[in-house]
Structures are given as C-alpha cells and as structure tokens.
Write a protein that holds these residues in place. Structure first.
Motif, short mmCIF file in Angstrom:
data_model
loop_
_atom_site.label_atom_id
_atom_site.label_comp_id
_atom_site.label_asym_id
_atom_site.label_seq_id
_atom_site.Cartn_x
_atom_site.Cartn_y
_atom_site.Cartn_z
N CYS A 70 37.72 -58.87 87.57
CA CYS A 70 36.93 -58.37 86.45
C CYS A 70 36.69 -59.47 85.43
N VAL A 94 34.12 -51.64 86.01
CA VAL A 94 35.44 -51.67 86.60
C VAL A 94 36.47 -52.21 85.61
N GLN A 102 34.44 -43.51 86.38
CA GLN A 102 34.93 -44.23 87.55
C GLN A 102 34.20 -43.78 88.81
N LEU A 151 36.03 -55.01 94.66
CA LEU A 151 36.18 -54.32 93.38
C LEU A 151 36.32 -52.81 93.56
N LEU A 203 39.61 -50.83 92.51
CA LEU A 203 39.49 -49.77 91.51
C LEU A 203 40.19 -48.50 92.01
#
Length: 910
Positions: free
Chosen positions: A27, A212, A259, A299, A303
C-alpha cells in the motif's frame, strides 16, 4: 493467554503478523504512485505533458531495464522545470524496485530537432532525473548540418553530462540496442501502446491501492485502540466496555462494505488488464501490465487475509471481555458470600456455649439453628462449583479463580465444623441441665416424702438411708459432674457473665447434694442408735425449698434431726419475673429498632414499596401489647416476688387486657405473608445490624405467641408448688390463660374460613372447633344416595357458635419455603335454634347425632376420641339449654307485660 496477557500482546501476536506488514508495504508503494498521479501531474498543468514530453510504454531493455521514451517535441525547452520533474519522477516510480535498481534506459527521438534542443534536453535530464540512469539512446537530427553540429557538440560536452550517451543514426541502430518488441510503432517496434488506456489503468490501480491502504489503516487503528484498553475492575464497567466494543465492531463491519467494493474494484481492474492479452492470440502483456495484474491480485489476497487476521483478533478480544465479565461476576458473588459467611461465623463463635438453665440452653440451640443458614452454604458451594466450571472452560484468570474456590470450600467447612462443634457442646449442656433439674427435683421430692414417723424406727431409718444412698449414686450414673468439669476446663475463656451463670447452676447442685449429705448423716446416726423418739423439725419459713440454706443447721442434742424440704414457688416466681423483663426488653427493641424506624426519613429509600403504609399489618397491635406489659403487667408481677401466692390474682385482674393476644394472633397470618414479600429488603438488614440482633425480625414477632403459652406452663408449675393459700386464684388464672390460648387458637382457625356469605361476628362467640368424620341421613335424600352417604364418611371441620354450627372442608395451601397453612371451605350450616342432639349412636361409642328440623336432616358425627366427644356433647347441650332458658325468660317477661298492661289498655280511650 494467561491472566496477565494484555490486549497489546494479543494484538501483536494476532494482528501484527507478516500479512499486515506486507499489505502496508505494498500500500505504501502504490500510495506513493497514487499521490504522484493525482498531485504531481495535477500541479502546474503537468497532465498535458504526460504524453508529449515523455512516457513509459512498458518496454524493457535486454537486461530488463525499464525504458522511458522522449518523443519529438519542439516545445521541450518551454516546459517548466517543476512540470518536467513531476512527470519524470512519476514515470520512474512505476516499475518495481527490482527493475528500477537495474537502471533506466532513455530513448530520445530528436531526428527533426537541432543540436541546441538536444543539448537542452540532455542537460535537463542529467540535472533532474530522479532514478538510476543506465543508458541514454539519442536518435540524432537527420539533417546534415544539425547532425554535424550535434556530433561536434557531443564530443565537446560529453563529459559535462556525466551519463552514458549513445548517438544513433537510424532506427536500425536503435534496434541493435533494444528489441523491436519492446518499442512502439513510432520507433519501428511492435509494442501496442494506448496512452489514454494507460492513464485509465494507472489511475484505477492507484485508487485501488489507496482503498486497500485506508481499509488496513482503519483496522489497524481500531485494533490498536482495543489492544490498549485496560480491563475494568467491576461488573458494570465491564458490561459497558463489552457493549461499547461490540457496537464499534458492528459499526466497523458496516463500514467494511467499502472493502467489498474494493474487492469488486480489484476484480474489475484485473479483468480489464487480462482483456489486453485476450485481444489476439499473439498478444502478450508487457512487463508493466503483468506486474500491474500481479500487484492487483496480491493486494486483493492480502486484503482478505488482513480481514481474517483482524476477525481472529476480534474473536480473542471479545472472548477475553466475556471472560472478564464472568470473572467480575464471580469476584462480586465471592465477596458477598464471604462477607455473609464471615458474619455468620462470628455470630456462631460469639454464641454462648452454656447457660444457667435448660430453657436458656434451648434458646441458644434455637439461635444456633437460625444461624445455620443452609441457603448461604449452598450458595457458597455453587459459587465454588461455578469457579471449577470457569477453570474447565479455559478461562484466562485461572490463577485468580482457583484460590477463591479453595477459600470458599474452606470457609464452608470451617463454618459447618464450628456449628457442629457448638451444637455438640450445647446439646451436652442441655442434657446436663435437664439431668440436674430432674435429679434435684427428684431429690427434693424424695426428701420431702420421707415420713417422720417411719424414720423413728431403726428399720424405717435404714430403709430411708438406703434410698438416700441409691439416689446419691445416681448422680455419678447420670454424669451430673460433667458441668463442673466443663467449667474448670474452659474457665479461662468464659466471660464473667457466663461464669456467674455456670456457678449458679453448680451452686444449686451443691445445695441439693449438701441436703442429701446431711440427711444421710442423720439417718446413719438414727439407724445406729435409737435413744429416744425423733421429733420432726419443720423447715425455716424464710428458706427456699429448692435451695435450702443448710450450711449452719441448728443442732439438736441427743438425737439427729430429720429435715423435710417442701417445694416452693419462689424460684418459679423469680424465673417468671426475669423472663418477663427479657420479654419487655425484646418488645422494646422491636418497637424502637423497627417500628419507629419505618417513619424515619433517613431509611425511606431502603423501605420496599410493598411495605409502604402497611406497618400495622406487619406489627399488628404489638404497640398495645408492649404498653400493657411495660407499664402495667411487669410491675404487678414484680410486686409478687415476695408473695408468689398473689400471682394468680395478678392474672385474674388483667384478664381483659390479656385478650390483646387474640387480636395479635388473628393478624399473624397477614403479617407472615407481608414478611415473605419484603423480609429480605435492605431496610430490615440495616435495622438488624444496628440492633446487633442475631435473629431477623420474624423470629421476634413470634415472641408474643410464645409468651402467652409460657404463662400456662409457669402457672402449672406454680400450682404444683403452692399450698392452700392462693390456690383458688392460681387455678382460676390458669383456666383464664388456657381459655385465652383456646380463643386464640380457635380464632386462628376461624379467620381461615372461606366461602361463607354471612358475617361470622354475628354468630356469637366461637365455642368449639375441630375435625370429625361425618355421615348424613336425610329423609328427602334418594335411598341409593342415602346408602352411599352412610357407607362413606365426609371429612369435615366443625365450628360451633352460639347461634350456628358450620360444616367446612379443610384444605392445606402449600407456600414454597414455608409450612402448609390450612383453610376451611364452607359447605353447610345449621341454626342452633332448630338443632337437636342424640348423645349415643349404636355401634360406636365415639359417635353422636346432630339433627335438624325434626330429624329432616341427620348428621352422624364421629369424634377422634371419647374425651373430644364428651366435650362437644356437653358444649352443645349448654348452648341448647341456654337457648331454652332464654326462651323461658322471654316468655315470662311477655306474660308479665301482658298481665301488667291490661288495665292500662282498658283505661286507654283508643
């Protein structure tokens, strides 16, 4: 986790994993890029230069070095320095760190430019390029003059640029350094490049990285907040913290819809990148596109793993909060149970081990039984069992719970052992007291019953001597000396008051023994030598028969004395007065400690709602009883201390006042119901604590009921010990007290009658009440029903009044935790004015008949005994005789009135 593991440790163990670190790393990398494309290209109009100034099409050199292309642009020198730096910085941040570490390759297409433009571009790149520069490939100007000038200028200024520069004459020379597949079509290559699509992908990737990152930071902030929270130390604070954290977590889950949107965004973005490769079979993704796709997928996976890691942390955090709440409840209950048991233990320890009489020992045993709170013991044992269950469920605070469970069991064992020990001592003391009382009374009776004339002969004296010796030996058999041994053993720990009481009992025992020893000595002398007739010596009138003062007996010359002891009522009178004083003191403590405090504003917040305005229901007419005994009856009893024979008159003179007990006992059921509703309130606990009472109020509210029955026993004892003087008054007083007790008992049954439509007070005085078997034999009843009625009796409770006889059915209503209370359901009634009675029924001497209206209704009644039958038959005959006599008197008066009024009527003009 043990009890000392803090939330910060849990957070580091669960949430501080490599998953979260890797996610933040990626990130951070892509958020930097995101800031460049939004901020760097957005400043000073740099967006418009992102294609015409330079761009990165995703190509790579032969060693994997990223390629940045500077296309032909005549206005290069006019681009502001800040915009140039922003564009170049952004392009160098796109490749991975590994690719950027190899070094960048710059391709400058300056075929249509001149040397001054080439020089300015190289100078700007040499001075401001932010990355590691491996090689600069320059397509020199194509026109001859500018090419010549460029060659000369490069040779002269090559060292000034401090970077490796290769001047290329044509695209074929360029292809020697970079493969065609890594070059765009403008440079003779086959690499497809769409700048607008490139801008769209870059913006989407960096926005996804920012989403994220913000999600991860949100989880991290919440996790840090939870991890830094200290565990509360009380139940309510723990409840509040658990509710607050649960609400925060639920709110966070609602927020995490972002999310889900981010995951959808990542999936869409990954699909768009893959579409590039699906356009044709021969098309392959360039290294930048491949890396972008890998980054997006990584990612997305990280996540999801971060969310799972946070949920694991939350589960452990939530579990620990719930276990903390269980622990606080356990600690709170532990403290309450311990305080209760400690208080009970202190009360048991302070309870006396003995007393000066059997009655007081019995009171001590009752007090001990009241202190033996089985409910508190069961609660403590259940609490210890609950602690074991918490330990078995892997509670984090095992080291705190286990010692408390052990202590609870120890306290229960100590309390039970102390109660048992105290009970054993008191039981033994009661046994000794009863033995002493029985032995002393029997001894006094034996001494008093030995006739004087029989003792004058040697044979009679020897017989009396044998009786005396046998009786003295019984003292050892009955273990009457154990009280003295107990006194000697525990003399050091006995209080002064208790020592005095024990010594009083021992003194009584010694007095009786001394009397027997003197009689024994006298009879021995008498049996050994008969010199002259024995003259009886009467006891001194001022000495107590039960405690004769014989330490200095008068000596008779020539022959021994034969001492006779006559029982006295003085001791009983003293006991009656002493117990009356105690009774008045107890009533006073109830009035001042409970009755008055109900109107005390300081305790108003402790009074339960169910008790408001119901003081008279709970206490009944107790103030009236207290005033009577405190101001009148106690003083009159004290006046009889020197003349016990007057006590009968004392009771007879106060016959009407003693009727207050009937009213009190009639209210007692209502009082008990109210006590069950509010007896465990804080108000009564505080009052009991303030008074230092070992027993609760309900035990003291029984005192009046117990007192009225105590009078009966005391008067009976007085009658046994009294002479002719005052005997008649004592018998009448005893009859009065027995009548009061009977009235109280009858009224208690009367108030339990249900279903009667009339007014019971209009039926006259309740004379008798009791349970019987009843058969019916009515003329109007069908023969089969009559046979059935004769065969099977009915269980009925009868109430005999002056005017009516009631038949009721007895029922018992059970209340949880209390004894069964009877009630009487009304079934039938007979007016006494129309009742007849047959005393004897064939076949059973305990049966009698009550018939109604000339035997239209016949009730065969079977009494439980002949005595009960005779009492009832006698009482019914008294009622019928009284009615007949009243009828005769009424008729006589009517006749007299008629006879006396005839002359008046003749004189009356009407």
């Amino acid at each position: 986790f043990n009890g000392n593991t803090c939330f910060s440790c849990i957070f580091r163990i669960v949430f501080g994993s490599w998953i979260f670190k890797m996610l933040l790393l990626h990130c951070r990398q892509y958020s930097c890029t995101c800031l460049n494309i939004t901020n760097s290209l957005g400043k000073a109009g740099a967006w418009k230069y992102s294609m015409i100034l330079c761009f990165s099409a995703g190509g790579r050199g032969k060693d994997g070095a990223p390629i940045i292309i500077f296309p032909e642009y005549s206005g290069f020198s006019e681009v502001p320095e800040e915009d140039f730096l922003n564009v170049v910085t952004y392009l160098t941040s796109i490749p991975s760190l590994d690719a950027a570490s190899i070094g960048f390759i710059i391709i400058m297409d300056r075929r249509k430019d001149k040397w001054s433009s080439v020089r300015g571009c190289l100078s700007r790149i040499a001075g401001a390029f932010p990355g590691h520069l491996q090689l600069v490939l320059v397509l020199r100007p194509s026109r001859f003059f500018h090419r010549t000038v460029t060659d000369i200028g490069i040779k002269m200024h090559k060292d000034d640029f401090k970077m490796k520069i290769v001047m290329l004459n044509s695209l074929s020379d360029l292809h020697g350094y970079v493969d065609k597949s890594q070059l765009t079509r403008e440079l003779g290559g086959s690499l497809d490049y769409n700048h607008s699509q490139w801008m769209h992908h870059r913006t989407a990737i960096e926005n996804f990285a920012m989403t994220v990152k913000s999600t991860a930071q949100m989880l991290q902030r919440f996790g840090n907040e939870l991890a830094e929270t200290d565990l509360p130390q009380d139940v309510q604070s723990t409840k509040d913290l658990l509710a607050a954290h649960t609400d925060r977590h639920n709110h966070l889950k609602v927020k995490q819809t972002h999310q889900l949107l981010a995951l959808r965004q990542g999936s869409t973005l990954s699909g768009c990148i893959k579409e590039q490769a699906a356009k044709s079979e021969n098309h392959e993704l360039n290294p930048d596109e491949t890396e972008n796709q890998t980054t997006v997928e990584r990612l997305m996976a990280q996540l999801d793993e971060t969310d799972n890691a946070f949920e694991q942390f939350w589960s452990k955090h939530h579990l620990k909060l719930e276990q903390c709440l269980q622990l606080r409840h356990f600690e709170k209950d532990f403290r309450e149970v311990k305080v209760t048991l400690d208080g009970l233990m202190n009360s048991v320890k302070t309870l006396a081990d003995t007393a000066d009489c059997a009655a007081r020992v019995e009171l001590l045993l009752k007090d001990l039984k009241a202190l033996e709170d089985k409910h508190s013991l069961e609660k403590a044992q259940l609490q210890a069992l609950h602690g074991d269950q918490l330990i078995q469920s892997s509670h984090y605070a095992v080291d705190s719970i286990r010692p408390k469970g052990v202590e609870l069991r120890r306290i229960c064992d100590d309390f039970s052992n102390e109660v048992q020990k105290k009970h054993d001592v008191l039981s033994k003391s009661l046994q000794i007291h009863r033995g002493i009382d029985k032995w002393c009374e029997s001894g006094i009776y034996l001494l008093a019953s030995q006739a004087v004339d029989k003792c004058q002969s040697q044979e009679g004296a020897e017989s009396a001597l044998t009786d005396i010796e046998n009786f003295l030996e019984s003292a050892e058999k009955n273990q009457l000396t154990e009280l003295k041994n107990l006194h000697n053993q525990f003399e050091m720990v006995l209080s002064e008051d208790l020592k005095v009481r024990v010594q009083m009992v021992l003194k009584r025992l010694e007095d009786v023994q001394e009397m027997f020893e003197k009689r024994h000595l006298s009879l021995k002398r008498l049996s050994a030598k008969q010199t002259r007739p024995i003259q009886p010596v009467a006891p001194r009138p001022d000495s107590s028969p039960k405690r004769p003062s014989l330490r200095n007996p008068p000596r008779a010359t020539g022959s021994p004395q034969c001492i006779f002891v006559v029982p006295s009522s003085r001791h009983i009178m003293t006991e009656l007065i002493e117990t009356e004083r105690i009774y008045v003191e107890e009533l006073q403590s109830i009035m001042e400690g409970y009755y008055v405090e109900l109107n005390n504003s300081e305790f108003s917040h402790l009074i339960p709602p169910s008790l408001e305005n119901k003081r008279d229901v709970l206490f009944g007419n107790l103030p009236e009883i207290y005033d009577f005994h405190n101001k009148t009856f106690l003083m009159e009893l004290e006046n009889c201390v020197e003349k016990p024979e007057l006590v009968g008159s004392c009771f007879l003179n106060r016959k009407e006042e003693l009727q207050v007990y009937e009213k009190y006992c009639q209210n007692k059921p209502r009082s008990e119901v109210l006590w069950r509703q509010c007896g465990d309130s804080l108000f009564f606990q505080e009052c009991q604590k303030k008074l230092d009472h070992k027993l609760s109020l309900d035990a003291y509210l029984l005192k009046p009921v117990q007192r009225i029955t105590k009078y009966q026993l005391m008067l009976k004892e007085m009658l046994k010990c009294s002479k002719d003087e005052g005997m008649v008054e004592l018998e009448e007083a005893l009859a009065t007290v027995i009548d009061i007790i009977k009235s109280v008992n009858d009224s208690m049954h009367q108030i339990a009658i249900t279903g009667f439509d009339g007014n019971l007070s209009e039926l006259g005085k309740l004379l008798m009440q009791g349970s019987f078997n009843v058969w019916t034999d009515h003329k109007k009843v069908h023969s089969k029903v009559k046979d059935l009625a004769r065969f099977k009796p009915m269980q009925r409770h009868l109430f005999l009044y002056n005017k009516m006889l009631l038949f009721c059915k007895k029922r018992e209503d059970a209340t949880e935790g209390y004894e069964k209370t009877p009630s009487y359901s009304f079934k039938h009634s007979l007016k006494m004015s129309a009742v007849g009675i047959t005393e004897n029924v064939k076949g059973d001497s305990k049966k009698f008949e009550v018939w109604y209206n000339g035997r239209e209704e016949v009730y065969i009644i079977q009494a439980p005994s002949m005595e009960v039958k005779n009492i009832w038959v006698s009482e019914i005959r008294k009622v019928l005789t009284g009615q007949l006599e009243a009828c005769r008197v009424s008729c006589l008066r009517t006749q007299q009135w008629l006879a006396g009024g005839s002359g008046d009527r003749a004189a009356d003009p009407l």
